[in-house]
Write a protein that holds these residues in place. Structure first.
Motif, short mmCIF file in Angstrom:
data_model
loop_
_atom_site.label_atom_id
_atom_site.label_comp_id
_atom_site.label_asym_id
_atom_site.label_seq_id
_atom_site.Cartn_x
_atom_site.Cartn_y
_atom_site.Cartn_z
N GLU A 1 0.83 -1.21 0.00
CA GLU A 1 0.00 0.00 0.00
C GLU A 1 0.86 1.26 0.00
O GLU A 1 0.65 2.20 0.77
N ASP A 2 1.88 1.26 -0.85
CA ASP A 2 2.79 2.38 -1.04
C ASP A 2 3.66 2.71 0.18
O ASP A 2 4.19 3.81 0.30
N ARG A 3 3.80 1.77 1.09
CA ARG A 3 4.65 1.95 2.26
C ARG A 3 5.80 0.95 2.17
O ARG A 3 5.59 -0.24 1.91
N GLN A 4 7.03 1.40 2.39
CA GLN A 4 8.20 0.55 2.26
C GLN A 4 8.21 -0.57 3.30
O GLN A 4 7.90 -0.35 4.47
N VAL A 5 8.59 -1.77 2.85
CA VAL A 5 8.74 -2.93 3.71
C VAL A 5 10.08 -2.83 4.43
O VAL A 5 11.09 -2.41 3.85
N LEU A 6 10.11 -3.22 5.70
CA LEU A 6 11.35 -3.23 6.46
C LEU A 6 12.09 -4.55 6.25
O LEU A 6 11.46 -5.60 6.14
N VAL A 7 13.41 -4.46 6.20
CA VAL A 7 14.26 -5.63 5.99
C VAL A 7 15.37 -5.65 7.05
O VAL A 7 15.49 -4.74 7.87
N ASP A 8 16.19 -6.71 6.97
CA ASP A 8 17.28 -6.94 7.91
C ASP A 8 18.06 -5.66 8.21
O ASP A 8 18.51 -4.98 7.31
N ASP A 9 18.17 -5.38 9.41
CA ASP A 9 18.84 -4.35 10.17
C ASP A 9 18.12 -3.01 10.19
O ASP A 9 18.57 -2.08 10.84
N ASP A 10 16.93 -2.90 9.54
CA ASP A 10 16.16 -1.65 9.66
C ASP A 10 15.79 -1.33 11.10
O ASP A 10 15.83 -0.15 11.48
N PRO A 11 15.42 -2.31 11.95
CA PRO A 11 15.08 -1.97 13.34
C PRO A 11 16.30 -1.81 14.26
O PRO A 11 16.17 -1.40 15.40
N GLU A 12 17.49 -2.13 13.75
CA GLU A 12 18.69 -2.13 14.59
C GLU A 12 19.37 -0.76 14.59
O GLU A 12 19.38 -0.06 13.58
N HIS A 13 19.94 -0.42 15.74
CA HIS A 13 20.72 0.82 15.91
C HIS A 13 19.88 2.05 15.57
O HIS A 13 20.36 2.97 14.92
N ARG A 14 18.64 2.04 16.03
CA ARG A 14 17.72 3.17 15.83
C ARG A 14 17.49 3.89 17.15
O ARG A 14 17.57 3.30 18.23
N ASN A 15 17.20 5.16 17.05
CA ASN A 15 16.92 5.97 18.24
C ASN A 15 15.62 5.55 18.89
O ASN A 15 14.68 5.16 18.20
N ILE A 16 15.56 5.66 20.20
CA ILE A 16 14.34 5.43 20.97
C ILE A 16 13.98 6.75 21.64
O ILE A 16 14.81 7.35 22.33
N ARG A 17 12.75 7.20 21.40
CA ARG A 17 12.30 8.47 21.94
C ARG A 17 11.34 8.26 23.12
O ARG A 17 10.55 7.33 23.11
N HIS A 18 11.43 9.15 24.08
CA HIS A 18 10.47 9.23 25.19
C HIS A 18 10.45 8.01 26.10
O HIS A 18 9.41 7.68 26.66
N CYS A 19 11.59 7.36 26.29
CA CYS A 19 11.64 6.27 27.27
C CYS A 19 11.64 6.90 28.67
O CYS A 19 12.50 7.71 28.99
N PRO A 20 10.66 6.52 29.50
CA PRO A 20 10.55 7.13 30.82
C PRO A 20 11.45 6.51 31.90
O PRO A 20 11.45 6.96 33.04
N ASN A 21 12.24 5.52 31.53
CA ASN A 21 13.06 4.79 32.51
C ASN A 21 14.32 5.60 32.86
O ASN A 21 15.40 5.32 32.36
N THR A 22 14.15 6.59 33.70
CA THR A 22 15.31 7.40 34.06
C THR A 22 15.27 7.77 35.53
O THR A 22 14.24 8.21 36.05
N ASN A 23 16.38 7.52 36.20
CA ASN A 23 16.58 7.93 37.58
C ASN A 23 18.08 7.88 37.83
O ASN A 23 18.61 6.87 38.28
N PRO A 24 18.78 8.98 37.52
CA PRO A 24 20.24 9.00 37.66
C PRO A 24 20.72 8.68 39.08
O PRO A 24 21.80 8.13 39.26
N VAL A 25 19.92 9.01 40.07
CA VAL A 25 20.32 8.78 41.46
C VAL A 25 20.55 7.30 41.73
O VAL A 25 21.50 6.93 42.42
N VAL A 26 19.70 6.44 41.18
CA VAL A 26 19.87 4.99 41.39
C VAL A 26 20.53 4.31 40.19
O VAL A 26 20.61 3.08 40.14
#
Length: 114
Positions: A30-55
């Motif tokens: 449907e006019d959208r590119q198919v993902l292939v080997d290594d497309d999901p690898e080494h990609r940025n992750i946005r808005h991960c809430p898992n942060t607590n530098p103190v611990v």
């Protein structure tokens, strides 16, 4: 299992969203590119809430290698197609435990056995 397209939604275990960037332009659904080997690898992750530098908790910032979810039968120009079973680790903490996975393949039509 469904093929992944550039509209797929992948998240880390904490809910951060993986940035998708397709690398092949030959096959589309449907006019959208198919993902292939290594497309999901080494990609940025946005808005991960898992942060607590103190611990010592740090958010997931990048995906690492895919551990499962590439087709063993179907390829595009020699690269295995990504299926909705894609899973891998992130660089978040605790190290070696936090996964990323598919929550939406980006299309509901094209399937493959593996």
């Amino acid at each position: 299992m469904l093929w992944l397209t550039e509209d797929a939604v992948l998240i880390c275990d904490h809910g951060g969203q993986v940035g998708i960037k397709p690398t092949q332009t030959l096959v589309r659904i449907e006019d959208r590119q198919v993902l292939v080997d290594d497309d999901p690898e080494h990609r940025n992750i946005r808005h991960c809430p898992n942060t607590n530098p103190v611990v010592g908790l740090r958010p997931c910032l990048n995906t690492l290698g895919v551990r499962e979810g590439y087709s063993t039968l179907l390829t595009v120009e020699g690269d295995p197609v990504c299926l909705d079973s894609v899973r891998g680790l992130t660089d978040g903490s605790p190290p070696g435990i936090v996964n990323y996975k598919v929550v939406e393949p980006g299309q509901p039509f094209v399937t493959a056995d593996s």
